[in-house]
Design a protein around this motif. Structure first.
Motif, PDB file in Angstrom:
ATOM      1  N   ARG A  20       0.824  -1.221   0.000  1.00  0.00           N
ATOM      2  CA  ARG A  20       0.000   0.000   0.000  1.00  0.00           C
ATOM      3  C   ARG A  20       0.853   1.265   0.000  1.00  0.00           C
ATOM      4  O   ARG A  20       0.383   2.325  -0.409  1.00  0.00           O
ATOM      5  CB  ARG A  20      -0.940  -0.008   1.194  1.00  0.00           C
ATOM      6  CG  ARG A  20      -2.008  -1.111   1.111  1.00  0.00           C
ATOM      7  CD  ARG A  20      -2.916  -1.069   2.320  1.00  0.00           C
ATOM      8  NE  ARG A  20      -3.664   0.185   2.368  1.00  0.00           N
ATOM      9  CZ  ARG A  20      -4.304   0.631   3.437  1.00  0.00           C
ATOM     10  NH1 ARG A  20      -4.246  -0.058   4.573  1.00  0.00           N
ATOM     11  NH2 ARG A  20      -4.976   1.761   3.404  1.00  0.00           N
ATOM     12  N   VAL A  21       2.112   1.156   0.454  1.00  0.00           N
ATOM     13  CA  VAL A  21       2.994   2.341   0.463  1.00  0.00           C
ATOM     14  C   VAL A  21       4.092   2.232  -0.589  1.00  0.00           C
ATOM     15  O   VAL A  21       5.098   2.939  -0.528  1.00  0.00           O
ATOM     16  CB  VAL A  21       3.602   2.567   1.859  1.00  0.00           C
ATOM     17  CG1 VAL A  21       2.513   2.892   2.857  1.00  0.00           C
ATOM     18  CG2 VAL A  21       4.420   1.346   2.320  1.00  0.00           C
ATOM     19  N   GLY A  22       3.905   1.324  -1.563  1.00  0.00           N
ATOM     20  CA  GLY A  22       4.804   1.301  -2.704  1.00  0.00           C
ATOM     21  C   GLY A  22       5.943   0.320  -2.641  1.00  0.00           C
ATOM     22  O   GLY A  22       6.871   0.391  -3.449  1.00  0.00           O
ATOM     23  N   GLU A  23       5.909  -0.642  -1.726  1.00  0.00           N
ATOM     24  CA  GLU A  23       6.952  -1.671  -1.673  1.00  0.00           C
ATOM     25  C   GLU A  23       6.324  -3.008  -2.034  1.00  0.00           C
ATOM     26  O   GLU A  23       5.518  -3.561  -1.288  1.00  0.00           O
ATOM     27  CB  GLU A  23       7.569  -1.735  -0.277  1.00  0.00           C
ATOM     28  CG  GLU A  23       8.695  -2.756  -0.165  1.00  0.00           C
ATOM     29  CD  GLU A  23       9.301  -2.804   1.224  1.00  0.00           C
ATOM     30  OE1 GLU A  23       9.897  -3.842   1.570  1.00  0.00           O
ATOM     31  OE2 GLU A  23       9.158  -1.817   1.980  1.00  0.00           O
ATOM     32  N   VAL A 158       2.104  -3.251  -5.358  1.00  0.00           N
ATOM     33  CA  VAL A 158       1.502  -4.513  -5.803  1.00  0.00           C
ATOM     34  C   VAL A 158       1.896  -5.614  -4.827  1.00  0.00           C
ATOM     35  O   VAL A 158       3.065  -5.734  -4.448  1.00  0.00           O
ATOM     36  CB  VAL A 158       1.989  -4.901  -7.218  1.00  0.00           C
ATOM     37  CG1 VAL A 158       1.377  -6.241  -7.644  1.00  0.00           C
ATOM     38  CG2 VAL A 158       1.662  -3.819  -8.231  1.00  0.00           C
ATOM     39  N   VAL A 159       0.916  -6.408  -4.422  1.00  0.00           N
ATOM     40  CA  VAL A 159       1.199  -7.618  -3.675  1.00  0.00           C
ATOM     41  C   VAL A 159       0.671  -8.797  -4.486  1.00  0.00           C
ATOM     42  O   VAL A 159      -0.433  -8.741  -5.035  1.00  0.00           O
ATOM     43  CB  VAL A 159       0.576  -7.589  -2.260  1.00  0.00           C
ATOM     44  CG1 VAL A 159      -0.939  -7.518  -2.314  1.00  0.00           C
ATOM     45  CG2 VAL A 159       1.029  -8.795  -1.450  1.00  0.00           C
ATOM     46  N   VAL A 160       1.497  -9.839  -4.624  1.00  0.00           N
ATOM     47  CA  VAL A 160       1.124 -11.038  -5.364  1.00  0.00           C
ATOM     48  C   VAL A 160       1.053 -12.196  -4.374  1.00  0.00           C
ATOM     49  O   VAL A 160       2.051 -12.517  -3.707  1.00  0.00           O
ATOM     50  CB  VAL A 160       2.138 -11.361  -6.474  1.00  0.00           C
ATOM     51  CG1 VAL A 160       1.740 -12.646  -7.196  1.00  0.00           C
ATOM     52  CG2 VAL A 160       2.221 -10.201  -7.463  1.00  0.00           C
ATOM     53  N   LEU A 161      -0.117 -12.793  -4.275  1.00  0.00           N
ATOM     54  CA  LEU A 161      -0.331 -13.912  -3.359  1.00  0.00           C
ATOM     55  C   LEU A 161      -0.764 -15.128  -4.173  1.00  0.00           C
ATOM     56  O   LEU A 161      -1.779 -15.086  -4.886  1.00  0.00           O
ATOM     57  CB  LEU A 161      -1.400 -13.569  -2.325  1.00  0.00           C
ATOM     58  CG  LEU A 161      -1.129 -12.342  -1.447  1.00  0.00           C
ATOM     59  CD1 LEU A 161      -2.343 -12.030  -0.572  1.00  0.00           C
ATOM     60  CD2 LEU A 161       0.112 -12.560  -0.591  1.00  0.00           C
ATOM     61  N   LEU A 162       0.011 -16.194  -4.079  1.00  0.00           N
ATOM     62  CA  LEU A 162      -0.276 -17.410  -4.824  1.00  0.00           C
ATOM     63  C   LEU A 162      -0.424 -18.569  -3.851  1.00  0.00           C
ATOM     64  O   LEU A 162       0.206 -18.592  -2.786  1.00  0.00           O
ATOM     65  CB  LEU A 162       0.868 -17.736  -5.799  1.00  0.00           C
ATOM     66  CG  LEU A 162       1.374 -16.609  -6.696  1.00  0.00           C
ATOM     67  CD1 LEU A 162       2.607 -17.074  -7.462  1.00  0.00           C
ATOM     68  CD2 LEU A 162       0.294 -16.179  -7.672  1.00  0.00           C
ATOM     69  N   LYS A 874       7.954   1.805 -12.121  1.00  0.00           N
ATOM     70  CA  LYS A 874       8.115   2.221 -10.730  1.00  0.00           C
ATOM     71  C   LYS A 874       9.472   1.792 -10.175  1.00  0.00           C
ATOM     72  O   LYS A 874      10.098   2.526  -9.401  1.00  0.00           O
ATOM     73  CB  LYS A 874       6.997   1.626  -9.865  1.00  0.00           C
ATOM     74  CG  LYS A 874       5.657   2.313 -10.030  1.00  0.00           C
ATOM     75  CD  LYS A 874       5.682   3.706  -9.411  1.00  0.00           C
ATOM     76  CE  LYS A 874       4.297   4.346  -9.441  1.00  0.00           C
ATOM     77  NZ  LYS A 874       4.318   5.716  -8.887  1.00  0.00           N
ATOM     78  N   THR A 875       9.922   0.618 -10.579  1.00  0.00           N
ATOM     79  CA  THR A 875      11.249   0.167 -10.136  1.00  0.00           C
ATOM     80  C   THR A 875      12.329   1.046 -10.745  1.00  0.00           C
ATOM     81  O   THR A 875      13.331   1.371 -10.085  1.00  0.00           O
ATOM     82  CB  THR A 875      11.459  -1.304 -10.523  1.00  0.00           C
ATOM     83  OG1 THR A 875      10.458  -2.099  -9.878  1.00  0.00           O
ATOM     84  CG2 THR A 875      12.827  -1.793 -10.097  1.00  0.00           C
TER      85      THR A 875
END
Length: 901
Positions: A20-23, A158-162, A874-875
């Motif tokens: 949420r804060v960009g990490e 972005v958070v990726v949850l698999l 962004k990176t």
């Protein structure tokens, strides 16, 4: 509501908060079936939704593993309106993959790069959560693309949850951060089981708790009937027990219900398709009501959803083969007419024996998957078509096509197996040559260079009479493989075979000339003149990706200032634009090696580092070894002791395993040069002697590879004057035979170290004159240092100082710390205080920051830079901020001034 799972929820919560804060955050939840992975994802989805994040979700389905990019389309469908906001080549690759645009079979990583750009673009509007359940069931192309993107998320919200089963799969082999989900704690398991008192006896519940290992699905679904069949104290494999439980429930249902359930299990859940297939089999969707009442599945307007994948897979696995084939035959008729790929897959599963018509349908479907870049699906399709092909020759063609697609999908073992199967069938000469070219490419890139050498040589020899152009290309590859293996004799054999051919096309003639010259240089039998002449025609072939390595080798072998370097950026840019990650590592290796022999050492480190990462990702052991060896050599010169030794030792281990003699020599050179730079002369001399023996055994007699110049220097330092003089004379003879300025300059330096005092100025002046024609600032500085040191020992202190100052300045500019220390010590010995260079902001940039800075300084936009480096915008912005901070600048204009061209 979840019971327990505080540890897992805390891990996920931290990742969500950081996103949420960009990490960016990525997490793969793995565990056995029923352990609670899906429940954790559902809990996380609720949390991110409540936090205002956008959610993209998908779930793998076993029945759709052969649908090209089906999982990716499910995930990205809501955001495809952003497709035109990502770089055009990536948008084209992704559009082709999802069948939105016509395609021609791009690189497998191009789609992954596009997914990265698209996720980054969507997250610009608000933080994004990507949630994928049953990721082990995704079609392989979708899984590869998603993992490629996930690995490169750094500074995006972005958070990726698999979630994936604890079994081999694309997602579990991708190196993603993984959290293994175990059973519930004893108290939590007791709490969950307590609610089942009306279904289980106290004794049965106690046994269940002991046997289930905290598996929530087992605690919820197993009944005392599930234990009665087992003797007391027997272990209970949870997944097998669950499967038996679901199978017993299904067996108790009416035959029509069981048939309808089998249709739903094979169809993937689409209600219209299930209804049509059921009608063809004389049952109806209404027959599923009994299964719904039994809690095995649910039916609504969106489709049929099984209680758990174990229900679906258990029902399908328990069905007799004839029943499964009948269901697939019905589904082949029931799928929409436009869904030709599903039609083909069901038709193939419905066919028990050879059938030319069905095989042709599968072949067409595989061709469509190949055109979309779904290489793994294409390979499976061609292989399935081959199994159903009656004609052996046609079967061989399809097996080779399957192998080609498997290699493009990054599955070399499967590709080799398919080629082996094809080789047992009748193969016309053209197919045999095609198969050999693929077999050689796989061997060359995965580390079996000796095998590649032999395959290419044999195939090139066989093709010589009928197809001289193809023969030249194969024999040229044999020369490259021979070089990596350190086998000069075979390289010369291949070169002589090329010389006897009369290729028809300009490209084959050009590659032939380049290959012959490389072989001759390795053998110490001339070659520079031919290489220089052929290099003049490089511009003609810049757009041909198949020729990329040959387009950049000339500077590496000639070491001349004026030959070939201006085209290198163009060749690399073309490869990056194609997202050719399979071909990029070896190209970056050649480029980095060239930069390491000029004044662009920082760029060389960045290039080697990127190439190693990409080569590891692509499973290319040869390229990993090459780049590790090259990087360790450069680190030796920079005095990066620990990194040099670590990378050299890894390179030596890989070179030993894969018989990469050429890079074994490079890694040995790195360790020897490290000792020499640190002033450990005797240790360096011992290592150089070992290296010289290895080069002699390999037959690598090219004077440029010889450590003779360094050995002369070491011998002089330890008082072995006679041996040094003799070796210097031999080196001069070999350098004069080759006639190239780089080797002549080194030979003249060795002569200057061993000549009579009266000849010092002449020898070193000759060396410096030759250095004027090469771009190698390090070697020139070594000569200046040697010259200045000898003048100082001759008591000519004033004369020595200009040379020592020049050497010191060059070494410090390059970052050759040990050598700068030696030059400074020599200068102090003349009575002059050395003016040492202070570290600048550039010295503190990481390899990736330097790459980003150089691309931005050249005028590329943030998005263009991200696309080139396979990173998100962004990176790139994250790295740009770090660069600005380290350099003390605020604008692109200042960046352009701060970064040397």
């Amino acid at each position: 509501m979840l019971v327990g799972r505080e540890r897992e929820r805390q891990v996920i919560s931290r990742l969500v908060a950081s996103a949420r804060v960009g990490e960016s955050g990525v997490l793969l939840l793995s565990g056995e079936a029923g352990i609670g992975k899906s429940a954790l994802l559902e809990d996380a989805t609720t949390a991110v939704t409540d936090a205002g994040m956008r959610v993209l979700s998908a779930a793998g389905v076993d029945a759709e593993r052969e649908v090209p990019f089906g999982g990716l389309l499910q995930l990205l469908r809501p955001v495809l309106d952003h497709l035109d906001a990502i770089p055009a080549p990536q948008a084209e690759a992704l559009g082709s993959a999802l069948a939105l645009l016509p395609g021609s079979g791009g690189e497998r990583f191009a789609v992954g790069a596009a997914v990265l750009s698209l996720l980054s673009r969507v997250a610009e509007d608000r933080p994004l959560a990507v949630v994928v359940d049953d990721a082990h069931l995704l079609d392989p192309p979708s899984a590869q693309a998603l993992c490629f993107a996930a690995r490169r998320l750094t500074a995006d919200p972005v958070v990726v949850l698999l979630a994936a089963r604890d079994e081999p799969s694309v997602v579990r082999s991708a190196g993603l951060p993984e959290l293994v989900v175990g059973g519930l704690a004893a108290a939590d398991a007791e709490s969950l089981a307590a609610g089942l008192g009306h279904r289980l006896s106290t004794e049965a519940r106690s046994r269940l708790l002991a046997s289930a290992g905290g598996n929530p699905l087992a605690l919820l679904e197993l009944t005392d009937d599930g234990f009665d069949a087992l003797p007391p104290g027997a272990p209970v494999p949870v997944t097998a027990s669950l499967a038996r439980t679901f199978a017993r429930r299904a067996d108790a249902l009416p035959p029509g219900t069981r048939t309808a359930m089998l249709v739903a299990a094979a169809a993937g859940g689409d209600l219209a398709t299930v209804a049509s297939a059921c009608a063809l089999l004389g049952v109806s969707v209404g027959d599923l009501d009994e299964a719904a009442r039994g809690g095995l599945l649910t039916v609504d307007t969106t489709g049929v959803t099984f209680r758990h994948d174990l229900v679906r897979s258990g029902i399908y696995a328990e069905a007799p083969p004839a029943a499964r084939r009948a269901v697939h035959a019905a589904l082949a008729q029931a799928v929409p007419a436009a869904d030709v790929d599903r039609h083909a897959w069901h038709l193939g599963e419905a066919t028990a024996g050879p059938d030319a018509t069905v095989a042709a349908v599968l072949d067409d479907a595989a061709g469509r998957a190949r055109a979309r870049g779904a290489w793994a699906v294409a390979s499976a399709g061609y292989e399935r078509a081959a199994r159903l092909t009656p004609d052996p020759a046609d079967r061989a063609h399809r097996l080779v096509s399957a192998a080609e697609s498997a290699w493009r999908a990054g599955i070399p073992d499967a590709a080799r197996d398919l080629l082996d199967r094809a080789s047992a069938l009748p193969e016309p000469p053209s197919l045999r040559t095609r198969a050999a070219a693929l077999d050689g490419a796989i061997a060359a890139r995965t580390g079996s260079v000796e095998r590649a050498r032999d395959i290419y040589l044999a195939a090139g020899t066989q093709a010589a009479d009928d197809d001289p152009d193809t023969a030249v290309m194969l024999l040229a590859e044999s020369i490259l493989a021979s070089q990596f293996a350190g086998d000069v004799d075979t390289a010369e054999v291949a070169a002589r075979l090329i010389a006897g051919l009369d290729p028809r096309t300009a490209s084959a003639r050009w590659v032939g000339a380049m290959a012959i010259s490389v072989a001759d240089i390795l053998a110490g039998a001339g070659g520079p003149d031919l290489l220089r002449s052929a290099s003049a025609d490089v511009d003609t072939f810049l757009d041909d990706p198949q020729l990329a390595p040959w387009l950049v080798v000339a500077p590496l072998y000639l070491r001349e200032s004026a030959v070939g370097r201006e085209n290198i950026p163009t060749v690399v840019a073309h490869s990056r634009r194609r997202s050719d990650i399979g071909g990029l590592p070896i190209l970056l290796f050649y480029v980095a090696r060239d930069q390491a022999t000029t004044d662009r050492w920082d760029d060389a480190v960045a290039g080697y580092t990127e190439a190693i990462q990409l080569a590891r990702e692509a499973g290319q052991a040869t390229d990993v070894t090459a780049c590790l060896a090259g990087l360790s050599w450069l680190e030796a010169r920079r005095g990066d002791v620990d990194a040099c030794r670590a990378h050299a030792e890894e390179a030596l281990a890989l070179a030993e395993e894969h018989h990469l003699g050429f890079f074994r020599a490079w890694a040995m050179t790195a360790l020897a040069e490290l000792e020499l730079g640190l002033g450990r002369t005797e240790a360096a001399l011992e290592r150089y002697r070992d290296l010289d023996a290895v080069l002699t055994d390999l037959g690598l007699v090219d004077v440029d590879l010889s450590p003779a110049a360094e050995m002369v220097e070491a011998m002089v330092h330890v008082g072995m004057a006679d041996e040094a003089s003799a070796l210097a004379r031999t080196l001069t003879e070999r350098a004069e035979t080759k006639g190239q300025p780089w080797s002549l300059a080194r030979a003249a330096r060795a002569a200057g170290l061993t000549c009579p005092d009266t000849d010092v100025d002449v020898c070193f002046s000759v060396a410096l004159a030759y250095h004027q024609h090469t771009p190698d600032d390090f070697e020139a500085a070594r000569t200046e240092l040697a010259y200045g040191a000898r003048l100082r020992r001759l008591k000519r202190r004033v004369d020595s100082r200009p040379h020592l100052r020049t050497a010191l300045a060059a070494f410090e500019r390059l970052g050759a710390v040990p050598w700068a220390d030696q030059a400074a010590a020599e200068l102090r010995a003349t009575g002059e205080t050395a003016q040492r260079r202070s570290a600048t902001g550039l010295d503190h940039l990481t390899p990736q920051e330097l790459q980003v800075a150089r691309m931005l300084a050249s005028g590329r936009t943030t998005r263009e830079t991200g696309a080139a480096l396979f990173l998100s915008p962004k990176t790139i912005e994250y790295h740009r901020r770090n660069v600005y901070l380290k350099l003390g600048i605020r604008s692109r204009e200042e960046l352009a001034d701060a970064i040397p061209g």
